[in-house]
Design an enzyme around this catalytic site. Sequence first.
Site, PDB file in Angstrom:
ATOM      1  N   HIS A  22      -8.308  -1.525  -0.195  1.00  0.00           N
ATOM      2  CA  HIS A  22      -7.301  -2.568  -0.349  1.00  0.00           C
ATOM      3  C   HIS A  22      -8.032  -3.851  -0.744  1.00  0.00           C
ATOM      4  O   HIS A  22      -9.021  -4.216  -0.115  1.00  0.00           O
ATOM      5  CB  HIS A  22      -6.559  -2.817   0.969  1.00  0.00           C
ATOM      6  CG  HIS A  22      -5.904  -1.611   1.543  1.00  0.00           C
ATOM      7  ND1 HIS A  22      -4.545  -1.437   1.573  1.00  0.00           N
ATOM      8  CD2 HIS A  22      -6.427  -0.507   2.153  1.00  0.00           C
ATOM      9  CE1 HIS A  22      -4.244  -0.299   2.165  1.00  0.00           C
ATOM     10  NE2 HIS A  22      -5.380   0.287   2.525  1.00  0.00           N
ATOM     11  N   CYS A  57       0.796  -1.233   0.000  1.00  0.00           N
ATOM     12  CA  CYS A  57       0.000   0.000   0.000  1.00  0.00           C
ATOM     13  C   CYS A  57       0.831   1.288   0.000  1.00  0.00           C
ATOM     14  O   CYS A  57       0.511   2.206  -0.773  1.00  0.00           O
ATOM     15  CB  CYS A  57      -1.018  -0.004   1.135  1.00  0.00           C
ATOM     16  SG  CYS A  57      -0.646  -1.033   2.536  1.00  0.00           S
ATOM     17  N   ASP A  74      -2.255  -8.469  -4.950  1.00  0.00           N
ATOM     18  CA  ASP A  74      -2.581  -7.261  -4.196  1.00  0.00           C
ATOM     19  C   ASP A  74      -3.060  -6.150  -5.131  1.00  0.00           C
ATOM     20  O   ASP A  74      -2.533  -5.980  -6.227  1.00  0.00           O
ATOM     21  CB  ASP A  74      -1.317  -6.803  -3.463  1.00  0.00           C
ATOM     22  CG  ASP A  74      -1.611  -5.939  -2.265  1.00  0.00           C
ATOM     23  OD1 ASP A  74      -2.799  -5.793  -1.933  1.00  0.00           O
ATOM     24  OD2 ASP A  74      -0.660  -5.409  -1.676  1.00  0.00           O
ATOM     25  N   HIS A  87      -4.977  -1.938  -5.035  1.00  0.00           N
ATOM     26  CA  HIS A  87      -5.512  -0.801  -4.291  1.00  0.00           C
ATOM     27  C   HIS A  87      -6.337   0.064  -5.230  1.00  0.00           C
ATOM     28  O   HIS A  87      -5.899   0.399  -6.328  1.00  0.00           O
ATOM     29  CB  HIS A  87      -4.378   0.009  -3.660  1.00  0.00           C
ATOM     30  CG  HIS A  87      -3.628  -0.769  -2.620  1.00  0.00           C
ATOM     31  ND1 HIS A  87      -2.517  -1.529  -2.936  1.00  0.00           N
ATOM     32  CD2 HIS A  87      -3.857  -0.943  -1.298  1.00  0.00           C
ATOM     33  CE1 HIS A  87      -2.086  -2.123  -1.829  1.00  0.00           C
ATOM     34  NE2 HIS A  87      -2.875  -1.785  -0.827  1.00  0.00           N
ATOM     35  N   LYS A 139     -12.417  -4.198   7.444  1.00  0.00           N
ATOM     36  CA  LYS A 139     -12.267  -5.002   6.241  1.00  0.00           C
ATOM     37  C   LYS A 139     -13.324  -6.091   6.174  1.00  0.00           C
ATOM     38  O   LYS A 139     -13.940  -6.458   7.181  1.00  0.00           O
ATOM     39  CB  LYS A 139     -10.876  -5.638   6.193  1.00  0.00           C
ATOM     40  CG  LYS A 139     -10.532  -6.494   7.411  1.00  0.00           C
ATOM     41  CD  LYS A 139      -9.131  -7.079   7.300  1.00  0.00           C
ATOM     42  CE  LYS A 139      -8.797  -7.916   8.538  1.00  0.00           C
ATOM     43  NZ  LYS A 139      -7.528  -8.652   8.397  1.00  0.00           N
ATOM     44  N   ARG A 155       7.242 -11.048   5.779  1.00  0.00           N
ATOM     45  CA  ARG A 155       6.731 -10.795   7.129  1.00  0.00           C
ATOM     46  C   ARG A 155       7.440 -11.723   8.100  1.00  0.00           C
ATOM     47  O   ARG A 155       7.571 -12.922   7.851  1.00  0.00           O
ATOM     48  CB  ARG A 155       5.212 -10.990   7.175  1.00  0.00           C
ATOM     49  CG  ARG A 155       4.491  -9.916   6.361  1.00  0.00           C
ATOM     50  CD  ARG A 155       2.984 -10.104   6.325  1.00  0.00           C
ATOM     51  NE  ARG A 155       2.392  -9.072   5.455  1.00  0.00           N
ATOM     52  CZ  ARG A 155       1.124  -9.075   5.059  1.00  0.00           C
ATOM     53  NH1 ARG A 155       0.306 -10.032   5.447  1.00  0.00           N
ATOM     54  NH2 ARG A 155       0.671  -8.109   4.284  1.00  0.00           N
ATOM     55  N   GLN A 199       1.185 -11.729  -3.016  1.00  0.00           N
ATOM     56  CA  GLN A 199      -0.256 -11.467  -2.985  1.00  0.00           C
ATOM     57  C   GLN A 199      -0.729 -11.018  -4.368  1.00  0.00           C
ATOM     58  O   GLN A 199       0.038 -10.412  -5.117  1.00  0.00           O
ATOM     59  CB  GLN A 199      -0.592 -10.339  -1.990  1.00  0.00           C
ATOM     60  CG  GLN A 199      -0.539 -10.758  -0.550  1.00  0.00           C
ATOM     61  CD  GLN A 199      -0.976  -9.641   0.378  1.00  0.00           C
ATOM     62  OE1 GLN A 199      -1.238  -9.889   1.528  1.00  0.00           O
ATOM     63  NE2 GLN A 199      -1.035  -8.421  -0.105  1.00  0.00           N
TER      64      GLN A 199
END
Length: 529
Positions: free
Chosen positions: A356, A162, A211, A213, A294, A191, A209
């Site tokens: 997200h 992000c 991922d 946005h 979320k 992580r 991911q």
Amino acid sequence: MPPALRPALRVPLRQLWSRQHVRTPFRSCSCSAPHQLQASVKLSSSEAHLDTTGTGAALPTPPLDHRTLAATHNLFITSPYSPGSPLILPNGAYVFQKLQAFLRAQYPQFGFQEVITPIIYKKSLWEKSGHWQNYAEDMFSVEGRDKKGEEEEEFGLKPMNCPGHCLLFSTDIKSYRDLPVRLADFSALHRNEISGSLTGLTRVRRFHQDDAHIFCRPDQILAEIEQTLKFVGMVYETFGLGPYKLLLSTRPKDSFIGNIEEWDRAEAQLTTALNNIGGEWAINEGDGAFYGPKIDIILKDSNGKEHQTATIQLDFQLPQRFDLQYQASPEELEAGSTSSMDAGLDPAYRRPVIVHRAIYGSIERFMALLIEHYAGKYPFWLSPRPAIVLSLNSDPAVLDHVSRIQSVLSGVQSHEAPTPNPSSAPKPLPLSNIHLPIDIDTTNRPLGKKIADARSKRYNHIIVVGKRDVDGGGMNMQIVNQPAEEAAVRVLEEALGRQLSEADKSKKQASMDLSGARKYFESLVTSYL
């Protein structure tokens, strides 16, 4: 609308919260953390789960977990030299890349643009985003050196995308007409999970991911969330996954940024979107990301454990921290701003909201769920072993024909093209070419042993080639490990332009030329069988 998202019994929000909870330890994180569900919501026996297949069938329960099943297809290994970072073998990389390619093929219809961002940023960026204050213990820190060789500012490997996407959004001035801006990213993330919790592909330190946005105006939030939920339903239906749960994860009790008014507004927006979709959902109290609430999609694995996969998170905080803004619309200018987000902005500008979004969540974790879900019987388009060609003997003509069949069925060579001269210059294949990893077995072993070996390795199809096939320019193919076999037979008949005999149907086999076989394989891929 996919079956999973069709209107179902509307149950009051708090009524769905069960008295029973299953807790598994994890550290709360943001932007689709690949963790097991902290507190699972269980519906009563009278309340049906969401079912992407429309059948109500439960997930299969193979006796082995994904690590053992993956060994059959040689998908990945782990090493003590890099705990929590699986080493993906060629077969596993094929599945991994197919998962990425599937989503990439869907991005145009949902308006996403793919970007590539760094995996390492300075500590000052993470301080700006709030991650260093709220998420530092889950991050890997890295030391840099300046031009004099001295220690530079501390860096952090990114645990999420992000902040980088915020930098991309802020590169130029956006008009209200430019929104929504939808950015997608498959970058590797890191992580710092506790070493004792690391397991196969499901609990890792390095992962990827799907991922994305979405930077949108406040009046676009509902449409974006509803469209994303439809995206989730379409994808999970394609993979035959379900049932799954929709959970609204709300403001954490202690560690969060922003004020309660902003959180309440964000939670109300997600509540409205869930109600508009018309399916069942429940609250997962206090499990939101530190910057916003979320919607989590929860799937069960073959052992009954529940995992968060897809997620949709609403964020009013990062736009303020990164001073993101766009030129307001005439309607917004006329109405004036009443949001605390816009405090200090030029009256002609407004702040966007960030959604997200991840459909798979962690691709590695999603792979693990699929490995157990399919239990070694992969859909053809995703299978790392779609077919193998076996030679009946070691006759040079037979071996040459086996090699040609492999080239044509894999997509390297057209069935109409002559066998290329090894000394000729190669030509580029078209980007639209469907490549398939077709294997061959030309070892000097009895055919029965070759077939038994191919069956144990769970190939979808076995092709046997002998002298008769060389003379006729064809092959004999048998469907041995293909899901939806009846549908596959229908696709085969359409590709061949004829009906199979009852004897061939019962054995799920047929003789065919190279053109028909390649057309059949392409049809299996494009129909996601």
